[in-house]
Design an enzyme around this catalytic site. Structure first.
Site, short mmCIF file in Angstrom:
data_model
loop_
_atom_site.label_atom_id
_atom_site.label_comp_id
_atom_site.label_asym_id
_atom_site.label_seq_id
_atom_site.Cartn_x
_atom_site.Cartn_y
_atom_site.Cartn_z
CE LYS A 1 -1.71 2.67 3.00
NZ LYS A 1 -1.63 3.96 2.29
CB SER B 1 4.45 8.50 11.94
OG SER B 1 3.26 7.77 11.93
CB THR B 2 7.42 6.82 16.15
OG1 THR B 2 8.71 7.01 15.55
CG2 THR B 2 7.59 5.99 17.41
CD GLU B 3 0.21 9.25 16.34
OE1 GLU B 3 0.86 10.19 15.84
OE2 GLU B 3 -1.02 9.22 16.44
CD GLU C 1 10.52 12.04 11.93
OE1 GLU C 1 9.43 11.52 12.22
OE2 GLU C 1 11.38 11.48 11.23
P1 NAI Z 1 2.02 7.92 8.56
O1 NAI Z 1 2.84 7.06 9.41
O2 NAI Z 1 0.60 8.16 8.95
O3 NAI Z 1 1.99 7.34 7.08
C1 NAI Z 1 2.84 6.36 6.54
C2 NAI Z 1 2.04 5.26 5.84
O4 NAI Z 1 1.26 4.56 6.80
C3 NAI Z 1 1.06 5.74 4.79
O5 NAI Z 1 1.02 4.82 3.74
C4 NAI Z 1 -0.27 5.73 5.54
O6 NAI Z 1 -1.39 5.61 4.70
C5 NAI Z 1 -0.11 4.51 6.40
N1 NAI Z 1 -0.96 4.49 7.60
C6 NAI Z 1 -1.47 5.53 8.30
N2 NAI Z 1 -2.17 5.10 9.36
C7 NAI Z 1 -2.13 3.75 9.33
C8 NAI Z 1 -2.65 2.72 10.17
N3 NAI Z 1 -3.36 3.00 11.24
N4 NAI Z 1 -2.37 1.45 9.87
C9 NAI Z 1 -1.62 1.14 8.79
N5 NAI Z 1 -1.12 2.06 7.96
C10 NAI Z 1 -1.36 3.35 8.22
O7 NAI Z 1 2.75 9.29 8.39
P2 NAI Z 1 2.10 10.70 7.97
O8 NAI Z 1 0.85 10.99 8.72
O9 NAI Z 1 2.00 10.71 6.50
O10 NAI Z 1 3.23 11.69 8.45
C11 NAI Z 1 3.24 12.15 9.79
C12 NAI Z 1 4.62 12.24 10.35
O11 NAI Z 1 5.21 10.96 10.36
C13 NAI Z 1 5.59 13.09 9.56
O12 NAI Z 1 5.50 14.44 9.87
C14 NAI Z 1 6.89 12.50 9.97
O13 NAI Z 1 7.27 13.05 11.21
C15 NAI Z 1 6.58 11.03 10.15
N6 NAI Z 1 6.93 10.24 8.96
C16 NAI Z 1 8.10 9.56 8.98
C17 NAI Z 1 8.49 8.85 7.87
C18 NAI Z 1 9.75 8.09 7.86
O14 NAI Z 1 10.24 7.78 6.79
N7 NAI Z 1 10.30 7.74 8.98
C19 NAI Z 1 7.70 8.84 6.65
C20 NAI Z 1 6.46 9.53 6.75
C21 NAI Z 1 6.12 10.22 7.87
#
Ligand code: NAI
Length: 763
Positions: A190, A242-244, A391
């Site tokens: 995904k 994200s870590t969350e 972050e």
């Molecule tokens: P996110 O962690 O929500 O998104 C990453 C992926 O996870 C996306 O494909 C999203 O659709 C999916 N996702 C979201 N909620 C999910 C769930 N409950 N179960 C399974 N998959 C889920 O990150 P977001 O909201 O796009 O960005 C927020 C913050 O996260 C950023 O500001 C940054 O600090 C951090 N981040 C860190 C990344 C990294 O490479 N370490 C990449 C993206 C975001």
């Protein structure tokens, strides 16, 4: 008349926009895009728009994946799995090779599509993202080819669910898909909702090269689609984001027995020592935090500069920052493009406002139209400032100073994350010392943000676990031989405390913490094996973790050979005490314990790292580092042989441990304390806490100071607690603790984690 030099300095750039017509035609042809399931694109039903963040214009409509879509995709992947696993490595290599060739031929198209959907400068998508995608598929074509000889006895996991973020859309896809397919798994991936287009263009390529239907499936959608994939019957989830969200996924998988790798956020230190090449270090900052608008998990976002040179460094940094060109992403001379989405821009601005409210001063970082934020940094920032802890995921670094190397390490490690670090010093001695002491999965010495398919990437602590890239990355998509499910062992009920009346002689055995016999904090005991056994609790676990943390430096400093000597000494002392142990363990168990001492003494200086062939001009070291403090839960069905099979590889690798012995038969473990004391095992390397086994295991899993937990069979409560702390939990699946299955490399691998260190050379 201005001089030529002055003219060159003051000349304005003319626009040099990359031609996007081929991509726009492709988009116009698509209209709405469906999912890619079982080798075909589905008919779009419910859709949402994906936009160009630089202009706000809609690029295409993509499908919002439903639970049903996920179920169909997982079924297709399941059907395809046996066939794909049975293909020869050579056949899989040819598919991966064909994918690499086709991506390479379409590099320009994919770079433009990536830049339109994500907002990153075309220079980066063209020169960094897409070439690395190609490299990844070639590299893994190689692993597929040689997998049977390089990973003897290993088997694919089955169906892998993969969830990726939006910051490097196609590159993150490559990092996940290439090793999974090379290892013989099938995939449901995904992509992130902001950037699904290159994944769909990639699906077209897979169809074109004739990848068998169902081997790769792509379902687009938002977090709800991701959550549905986590709930689906897949064998592994690989997540970057994200870590969350990562923590939520760990929680959802607790007790399911499914494999999980997490590559989460970071707040990586960028350490500049007095003898650093300052111009190079400033370029390093540009590549760290002003690369991809700072939306990089491993961005060197905390710049730490030694006080003596801080002023000069800041002057150079500011001068360079002001020269960066913020502009349209498709312009070939743009350095800083658009933030991926207005939501992300808002998130960045909020953290900056918080940081300023808490006293930090922002230099640069102006908000532009649309999704633009200019590069900047926060100065005069206190360690507790939110800008220093959170972050930011935007083009804003923090700048602070330190005085001594020890202070640099302390500041560098003052974070819950542990993904990467960049250290700058012309002294190899100083730089390698910093690299060893900073808690991070990747360290770049005198360089920054270098990636390669051969170099494992991944973090520790809140940055997640597991590695992507190289041999380590392949192992995360394979099941090791001998890892067959263990038989079910009933969990013991918590023991009942026994009252010791006043005046009665206290003949209880004691806990063993920090090299000394200790009464349990609660003062209570329970009865087992005809003895009064100390009833340890949370406080004892806390004391034991503290003792382990204190012991670890000395134990690691002994080196492999030194630890081997201690393990041989343990074997000798165990042999001398056979009769004592015979009261509590069978002869066979004691014999196994002695054999394990010999085996891991032999291995203690042989489980080595390697240098990998990443890029020319760079030494790229992959070092197995001990996990740190390990919690070890002994099996109930083999209290001594099982315990020693787990304890010995852990300490051989340089870990300090807290052992929770069998609840009903703890006496052999408690007798071991005497052997440890007379075998030169430094106090605190092995701590023994008896009592209610499951409650003690949960207390370990909830303790932030623990770095890994091993338990003989999966225990959902422990895994749930460890999901909150993001401690990796491993259950080795052993059916006979006396057998060869209960020893070997897979134990040493789980007792360590790879640290990748990059060191450029050249006089
Ligand atoms: P996110 O962690 O929500 O998104 C990453 C992926 O996870 C996306 O494909 C999203 O659709 C999916 N996702 C979201 N909620 C999910 C769930 N409950 N179960 C399974 N998959 C889920 O990150 P977001 O909201 O796009 O960005 C927020 C913050 O996260 C950023 O500001 C940054 O600090 C951090 N981040 C860190 C990344 C990294 O490479 N370490 C990449 C993206 C975001």
């Amino acid at each position: 008349m201005p001089s030529v030099g002055e003219i060159m300095e003051s000349m304005e750039y003319g626009p040099a926009t990359e031609d996007a017509s081929a991509v726009r035609e492709w988009l116009a042809r698509q209209g709405s895009l469906g999912h890619f399931i079982d080798g075909k694109f589905t008919k779009p039903a419910k859709t949402f728009a994906t936009r160009d963040p630089a202009t706000g214009q809609d690029l295409a409509q993509v499908s919002q994946g439903s639970e049903e879509d996920i179920v169909r995709a997982v079924r297709a992947a399941r059907r395809a799995a046996p066939g794909w696993a049975a293909t020869s490595g050579h056949d899989r290599a040819r598919f991966l090779y064909a994918i690499a060739r086709t991506v390479q031929k379409r590099e320009r198209f994919l770079a433009v599509l990536e830049t339109l959907d994500n907002g990153k400068p075309i220079r980066e998508s063209r020169d960094i993202d897409i070439p690395l995608v190609v490299r990844h598929f070639y590299h893994h074509a190689g692993w597929a080819e040689i997998a049977t000889t390089e990973f003897p006895g290993h088997a694919p996991l089955g169906v892998c669910g993969q969830i990726i973020p939006w910051n490097f859309p196609l590159l993150m896809l490559a990092w996940k898909v290439a090793p999974a397919l090379a290892a013989g798994n099938t995939v449901v991936l995904k992509p992130a909702e902001y950037t699904p287009l290159t994944a769909l263009a990639f699906a077209e390529i897979c169809a074109e090269v004739g990848l068998p239907p169902g081997v790769l499936n792509i379902v687009t959608g938002d977090g709800a689609t991701g959550a549905a994939l986590v709930q689906a019957p897949v064998d592994k989830i690989a997540f970057t984001g994200s870590t969350e969200v990562g923590r939520g996924i760990a929680r959802a998988l607790a007790g399911t027995g499914r494999r999980l790798t997490l590559e989460l956020g970071g707040k990586s230190p960028f350490v500049v020592m007095a003898d650093a090449d300052l111009d190079a270090a400033v370029e390093g900052v540009v590549d760290s935090i002003w690369f991809n608008q700072g939306q990089v998990c491993c961005a060197g976002s905390r710049i730490l500069v030694v006080e003596a040179i801080a002023e000069r460094f800041e002057t150079l940094l500011r001068r360079r920052m002001e020269k960066l060109r913020v502009g349209p992403p498709l312009d070939k001379s743009t350095d800083i493009g658009a933030i991926v989405d207005p939501v992300q821009k808002q998130r960045i601005l909020e953290i900056l406002a918080e940081a300023q409210a808490a006293g930090a001063e922002l230099v640069g970082g102006q908000e532009g139209n649309g999704c633009i934020i200019a590069p900047g940094y926060l100065r005069r920032i206190a360690p507790a400032n939110p800008g220093m802890r959170k972050e930011i995921f935007g083009p804003i670094a923090t700048l602070s100073t330190f005085r001594t190397p020890d202070e640099a390490i302390e500041l560098a490690n003052n974070t819950a994350y542990g993904l990467a670090a960049s250290v700058w010093s012309e002294s190899a001695t100083v730089a390698t010392d910093l690299a060893a002491r900073i808690r991070a999965g990747v360290v770049w010495i005198n360089c920054a943000n270098l990636f390669d398919a051969a170099a494992p990437f991944g973090g520790v602590r809140d940055s997640g676990y597991g590695r992507e890239g190289g041999r380590e990355g392949m192992l995360d998509y394979l099941a090791a031989p001998q890892s067959r499910p263990a038989g079910k062992v009933a969990a013991p009920r918590p023991p009942n405390p026994v009252e010791v009346g006043p005046g009665e002689i206290d003949r209880t055995v004691k806990l063993y913490i920090g090299g000394a016999q200790k009464r349990p904090d609660g003062g209570a005991s329970y009865a087992a094996q005809g003895e009064l056994i100390p009833l340890g609790g949370r406080k004892d676990i806390r004391n034991a973790v503290e003792a382990a943390q204190g012991a670890i430096g000395k134990w690691q400093a002994l080196g492999g050979h030194g630890r081997a000597q201690v393990l041989y000494f343990m074997a000798e002392n165990l042999a001398l005490r056979r009769t004592e142990f015979a009261r509590f363990a069978s002869d066979a168990e004691v014999e196994t314990a002695i054999r394990r001492c010999f085996f891991y003494a032999g291995f203690a200086d042989k489980y080595d790292g390697q240098t990998v062939s990443a890029k020319g001009g760079l030494l790229t070291l992959v070092q197995p580092e001990p996990q740190g403090v390990m919690g070890i839960i002994a099996p109930e069905n083999a209290p001594f042989a099982g315990l020693m099979s787990l304890l010995l590889p852990a300490i051989a690798m340089g870990n300090a441990t807290i052992v929770v012995p069998s609840q009903d038969r703890p006496m052999a473990a408690l007798t071991l304390a005497q052997v440890l004391a007379c075998s030169d095992v430094p106090g605190g390397v092995v701590n023994i806490v008896t009592g209610p086994r499951n409650a003690l295991a949960e207390a370990l899993a909830a303790h932030d100071g623990v770095n890994a937990i091993w338990q003989p069979e999966p225990n959902p409560a422990v895994e749930r607690a460890a999901a909150e702390t993001l401690i990796p939990v491993w259950s080795p699946a052993v059916s006979d603790w006396g057998s060869e299955d209960a020893q070997g490399r897979r134990f040493l691998r789980a007792a360590s984690r790879a640290k990748t260190i990059w060191l450029p050379y050249g006089a």
